[in-house]
Design an enzyme around this catalytic site. Structure first.
Site, mmCIF file in Angstrom:
data_model
loop_
_atom_site.group_PDB
_atom_site.id
_atom_site.type_symbol
_atom_site.label_atom_id
_atom_site.label_comp_id
_atom_site.label_asym_id
_atom_site.label_seq_id
_atom_site.Cartn_x
_atom_site.Cartn_y
_atom_site.Cartn_z
ATOM 1 N N CYS A 1 -80.005 -1.887 42.751
ATOM 2 C CA CYS A 1 -79.486 -0.874 41.831
ATOM 3 C C CYS A 1 -79.630 -1.363 40.387
ATOM 4 C CB CYS A 1 -78.022 -0.628 42.167
ATOM 5 S SG CYS A 1 -77.076 0.158 40.869
ATOM 6 N N GLU A 2 -80.225 -0.531 39.537
ATOM 7 C CA GLU A 2 -80.449 -0.950 38.153
ATOM 8 C C GLU A 2 -79.163 -0.972 37.328
ATOM 9 O OE1 GLU A 2 -81.756 3.090 35.792
ATOM 10 O OE2 GLU A 2 -83.307 2.011 36.860
ATOM 11 N N HIS A 3 -78.102 -0.361 37.819
ATOM 12 C CA HIS A 3 -76.861 -0.319 37.045
ATOM 13 C C HIS A 3 -76.019 -1.580 37.201
ATOM 14 C CE1 HIS A 3 -77.286 4.307 37.499
ATOM 15 N NE2 HIS A 3 -77.908 3.874 36.423
ATOM 16 N N HIS A 4 -76.039 -2.182 38.392
ATOM 17 C CA HIS A 4 -75.199 -3.358 38.639
ATOM 18 C C HIS A 4 -75.986 -4.531 39.214
ATOM 19 C CE1 HIS A 4 -72.503 0.207 38.943
ATOM 20 N NE2 HIS A 4 -71.773 -0.533 38.127
ATOM 21 N N GLN B 1 -81.589 5.572 43.449
ATOM 22 C CA GLN B 1 -82.120 6.203 44.661
ATOM 23 C C GLN B 1 -82.843 7.517 44.357
ATOM 24 O OE1 GLN B 1 -79.390 6.400 47.967
ATOM 25 N NE2 GLN B 1 -80.486 8.089 48.920
ATOM 26 N N HIS C 1 -75.007 1.747 49.361
ATOM 27 C CA HIS C 1 -75.038 1.060 48.066
ATOM 28 C C HIS C 1 -73.892 0.055 47.970
ATOM 29 C CE1 HIS C 1 -77.913 3.869 45.927
ATOM 30 N NE2 HIS C 1 -77.678 4.509 47.060
ATOM 31 N N CYS D 1 -72.952 -1.423 45.396
ATOM 32 C CA CYS D 1 -72.169 -1.216 44.172
ATOM 33 C C CYS D 1 -71.009 -0.250 44.425
ATOM 34 C CB CYS D 1 -73.052 -0.711 43.029
ATOM 35 S SG CYS D 1 -73.854 0.863 43.352
#
Length: 199
Positions: free
Chosen positions: A90-93, A131, A159, A161
């Site tokens: 995941c690019e956010h976390h 995703q 996920h 996250c």
């Protein structure tokens, strides 16, 4: 005057690995860890190698993957490859998300070697991702690089996250779907869903 020493791909790879290891060492120290203790001495190097592997999709080309095994085909049937496992970040976390990809396409005048579809999945999964974009990238790649009447991609994923932090919901999963061409027809989408054993 001496010629400048050429830097090859292996030298560049080692340089990136060393820089990543340096920064991971700094991160561990900032978190309060003793980077010299036995269990962590080689961790920065190991994490650097792992991250290089988990993001190697940036160096892979969907066009090259799909063009390496295309074959003439006179039929127009639906081709389905289902239950392709994948692991992404995941690019956010920068935490993992993982699950299964199901892909279908209506052949026009060519088909692609079956092993190329899982390779395509890996090429996009091994990048920092969300995703929704992951799903659309695979659909677009197949639609652009292969002669088809339509493409559909369905992704089911869990996920970390959402499971390890934040809302901490252990049983939640996310489903995304994108399609084009003949798959805009609902009855054709339903046939695809039946073939993959969903809905």
């Amino acid at each position: 005057m001496m010629d400048e020493q050429k830097i090859g791909p292996e030298d560049e790879k080692n340089s990136v690995k060393e820089q990543l290891a340096y920064h991971y060492r700094c991160i561990l120290s900032l978190l309060g860890e003793d980077v010299e203790r036995e269990g962590l001495k080689k961790t920065p190097e190991r994490v650097a190698k792992a991250m290089m592997f988990l993001t190697k999709g940036y160096k892979q080309s969907a066009k090259e993957i799909l063009s390496s095994a295309r074959f003439k085909y006179e039929g127009t049937q639906m081709v389905v490859v289902k239950d392709i496992e994948f692991y992404s970040m995941c690019e956010h976390h920068i935490l993992p998300f993982f699950g299964k990809v199901h892909i279908g396409y209506i052949a026009a005048d060519q088909i692609v070697g079956l092993s190329k579809i899982p390779r395509l999945v890996d090429a996009f999964a091994r990048r920092l991702q969300v995703q929704e974009r992951f799903t659309t990238e695979m659909m677009n790649a197949l639609s652009c690089e292969l002669s088809t009447h339509g493409v559909i991609v369905l992704v089911e994923a869990r996920h970390l996250c959402m499971q390890m932090r934040g809302v901490e919901k252990q049983d939640s999963s996310t489903v995304t779907c994108d399609f084009c061409g003949d798959f805009k027809n609902e009855s054709l989408r339903q046939e695809f869903y039946r073939r993959i054993g969903r809905y």
